[in-house]
Scaffold this motif. Structure first.
Motif, PDB file in Angstrom:
ATOM      1  N   ALA A  84       0.843  -1.207   0.000  1.00  0.00           N
ATOM      2  CA  ALA A  84       0.000   0.000   0.000  1.00  0.00           C
ATOM      3  C   ALA A  84       0.871   1.248   0.000  1.00  0.00           C
ATOM      4  CB  ALA A  84      -0.934  -0.002   1.206  1.00  0.00           C
ATOM      5  N   SER A  85       1.908   1.236   0.816  1.00  0.00           N
ATOM      6  CA  SER A  85       2.824   2.377   0.874  1.00  0.00           C
ATOM      7  C   SER A  85       3.504   2.601  -0.473  1.00  0.00           C
ATOM      8  CB  SER A  85       3.855   2.141   1.966  1.00  0.00           C
ATOM      9  OG  SER A  85       4.792   3.181   2.005  1.00  0.00           O
ATOM     10  N   GLN A  86       3.954   1.529  -1.100  1.00  0.00           N
ATOM     11  CA  GLN A  86       4.617   1.643  -2.406  1.00  0.00           C
ATOM     12  C   GLN A  86       3.654   2.145  -3.478  1.00  0.00           C
ATOM     13  OE1 GLN A  86       6.276  -2.272  -3.055  1.00  0.00           O
ATOM     14  NE2 GLN A  86       8.104  -1.828  -1.843  1.00  0.00           N
ATOM     15  N   ALA A  87       2.370   1.810  -3.339  1.00  0.00           N
ATOM     16  CA  ALA A  87       1.363   2.267  -4.300  1.00  0.00           C
ATOM     17  C   ALA A  87       0.888   3.686  -3.983  1.00  0.00           C
ATOM     18  CB  ALA A  87       0.173   1.308  -4.311  1.00  0.00           C
ATOM     19  N   GLY A  88       1.325   4.250  -2.847  1.00  0.00           N
ATOM     20  CA  GLY A  88       0.909   5.595  -2.463  1.00  0.00           C
ATOM     21  C   GLY A  88      -0.537   5.654  -2.001  1.00  0.00           C
ATOM     22  N   LEU A  89      -1.024   4.549  -1.442  1.00  0.00           N
ATOM     23  CA  LEU A  89      -2.416   4.469  -1.004  1.00  0.00           C
ATOM     24  C   LEU A  89      -2.478   4.156   0.475  1.00  0.00           C
ATOM     25  CD1 LEU A  89      -3.793   2.213  -3.887  1.00  0.00           C
ATOM     26  CD2 LEU A  89      -4.209   4.660  -3.610  1.00  0.00           C
ATOM     27  N   SER A  90      -3.603   4.518   1.087  1.00  0.00           N
ATOM     28  CA  SER A  90      -3.826   4.072   2.455  1.00  0.00           C
ATOM     29  C   SER A  90      -4.049   2.567   2.423  1.00  0.00           C
ATOM     30  CB  SER A  90      -5.055   4.768   3.053  1.00  0.00           C
ATOM     31  OG  SER A  90      -6.231   4.313   2.404  1.00  0.00           O
ATOM     32  N   LEU A  91      -3.877   1.935   3.550  1.00  0.00           N
ATOM     33  CA  LEU A  91      -4.076   0.489   3.621  1.00  0.00           C
ATOM     34  C   LEU A  91      -5.503   0.129   3.227  1.00  0.00           C
ATOM     35  CD1 LEU A  91      -3.012  -2.315   4.274  1.00  0.00           C
ATOM     36  CD2 LEU A  91      -3.532  -1.868   6.690  1.00  0.00           C
ATOM     37  N   SER A  92      -6.490   0.902   3.707  1.00  0.00           N
ATOM     38  CA  SER A  92      -7.891   0.628   3.370  1.00  0.00           C
ATOM     39  C   SER A  92      -8.143   0.727   1.875  1.00  0.00           C
ATOM     40  CB  SER A  92      -8.813   1.595   4.106  1.00  0.00           C
ATOM     41  OG  SER A  92      -8.770   1.376   5.480  1.00  0.00           O
ATOM     42  N   SER A  93      -7.621   1.784   1.246  1.00  0.00           N
ATOM     43  CA  SER A  93      -7.817   1.954  -0.197  1.00  0.00           C
ATOM     44  C   SER A  93      -7.151   0.836  -0.982  1.00  0.00           C
ATOM     45  CB  SER A  93      -7.260   3.298  -0.659  1.00  0.00           C
ATOM     46  OG  SER A  93      -7.988   4.354  -0.099  1.00  0.00           O
ATOM     47  N   TYR A  94      -5.956   0.447  -0.540  1.00  0.00           N
ATOM     48  CA  TYR A  94      -5.228  -0.610  -1.240  1.00  0.00           C
ATOM     49  C   TYR A  94      -5.986  -1.929  -1.156  1.00  0.00           C
ATOM     50  CZ  TYR A  94      -1.486  -3.725  -2.665  1.00  0.00           C
ATOM     51  OH  TYR A  94      -0.754  -4.681  -3.312  1.00  0.00           O
ATOM     52  N   VAL A  95      -6.435  -2.292   0.034  1.00  0.00           N
ATOM     53  CA  VAL A  95      -7.156  -3.555   0.210  1.00  0.00           C
ATOM     54  C   VAL A  95      -8.465  -3.522  -0.568  1.00  0.00           C
ATOM     55  CG1 VAL A  95      -8.323  -5.031   1.892  1.00  0.00           C
ATOM     56  CG2 VAL A  95      -6.052  -4.114   2.395  1.00  0.00           C
ATOM     57  N   LEU A  96      -9.154  -2.383  -0.561  1.00  0.00           N
ATOM     58  CA  LEU A  96     -10.403  -2.275  -1.315  1.00  0.00           C
ATOM     59  C   LEU A  96     -10.168  -2.509  -2.802  1.00  0.00           C
ATOM     60  CD1 LEU A  96     -13.408  -1.716  -1.402  1.00  0.00           C
ATOM     61  CD2 LEU A  96     -12.874   0.719  -1.554  1.00  0.00           C
ATOM     62  N   ARG A  97      -9.082  -1.942  -3.336  1.00  0.00           N
ATOM     63  CA  ARG A  97      -8.774  -2.170  -4.758  1.00  0.00           C
ATOM     64  C   ARG A  97      -8.464  -3.630  -5.045  1.00  0.00           C
ATOM     65  NH1 ARG A  97      -5.517   2.956  -7.271  1.00  0.00           N
ATOM     66  NH2 ARG A  97      -7.011   4.522  -6.606  1.00  0.00           N
ATOM     67  N   LYS A  98      -7.857  -4.310  -4.080  1.00  0.00           N
ATOM     68  CA  LYS A  98      -7.572  -5.728  -4.256  1.00  0.00           C
ATOM     69  C   LYS A  98      -8.856  -6.553  -4.200  1.00  0.00           C
ATOM     70  CE  LYS A  98      -3.195  -5.844  -4.825  1.00  0.00           C
ATOM     71  NZ  LYS A  98      -2.660  -6.295  -6.094  1.00  0.00           N
ATOM     72  N   LEU A  99      -9.776  -6.176  -3.318  1.00  0.00           N
ATOM     73  CA  LEU A  99     -11.027  -6.919  -3.168  1.00  0.00           C
ATOM     74  C   LEU A  99     -12.009  -6.637  -4.301  1.00  0.00           C
ATOM     75  CD1 LEU A  99     -11.610  -6.496   0.665  1.00  0.00           C
ATOM     76  CD2 LEU A  99     -10.862  -8.562  -0.538  1.00  0.00           C
ATOM     77  N   ASP A 100     -12.013  -5.393  -4.782  1.00  0.00           N
ATOM     78  CA  ASP A 100     -12.973  -4.990  -5.812  1.00  0.00           C
ATOM     79  C   ASP A 100     -12.259  -4.136  -6.850  1.00  0.00           C
ATOM     80  OD1 ASP A 100     -15.252  -4.470  -7.267  1.00  0.00           O
ATOM     81  OD2 ASP A 100     -16.179  -3.182  -5.762  1.00  0.00           O
ATOM     82  N   PRO A 101     -11.517  -4.758  -7.773  1.00  0.00           N
ATOM     83  CA  PRO A 101     -10.730  -3.987  -8.738  1.00  0.00           C
ATOM     84  C   PRO A 101     -11.577  -3.206  -9.737  1.00  0.00           C
ATOM     85  CG  PRO A 101     -10.620  -6.322  -9.240  1.00  0.00           C
ATOM     86  CD  PRO A 101     -11.368  -6.190  -7.948  1.00  0.00           C
TER      87      PRO A 101
END
Length: 74
Positions: free
Chosen positions: A20-37
């Motif tokens: 998430a840090s490498q993608a420049g996203l919060s952990l919540s935003s990163y996980v959400l993108r993984k769950l629902d691309p």
């Protein structure tokens, strides 16, 4: 928006935080993108091209005015 609590192994949590840090996203935003691309609230394909195609004139902003003079403190 609903809030979920997830229990994951420590190594998975650390990897998600790092990614998430490498993608420049919060952990919540990163996980959400993984769950629902492909979220349902995303703009439909071609939306911006069709909307921007309606603008025929230049819509750029005028240049900023020069800064005001600053009084010397001495």
């Amino acid at each position: 928006m609903a809030q979920l609590n997830l229990y994951v192994p420590n190594d998975v949590a650390e990897r998600l935080k790092r990614d998430a840090s490498q993608a420049g996203l919060s952990l919540s935003s990163y996980v959400l993108r993984k769950l629902d691309p492909n979220p349902s609230d995303a703009w439909p394909p071609g939306y911006f091209e069709s909307v921007c195609g309606f603008f025929k004139e230049d819509i750029s902003l005028p240049p900023d005015p020069p800064p005001d003079d600053i009084e010397d403190l001495d």
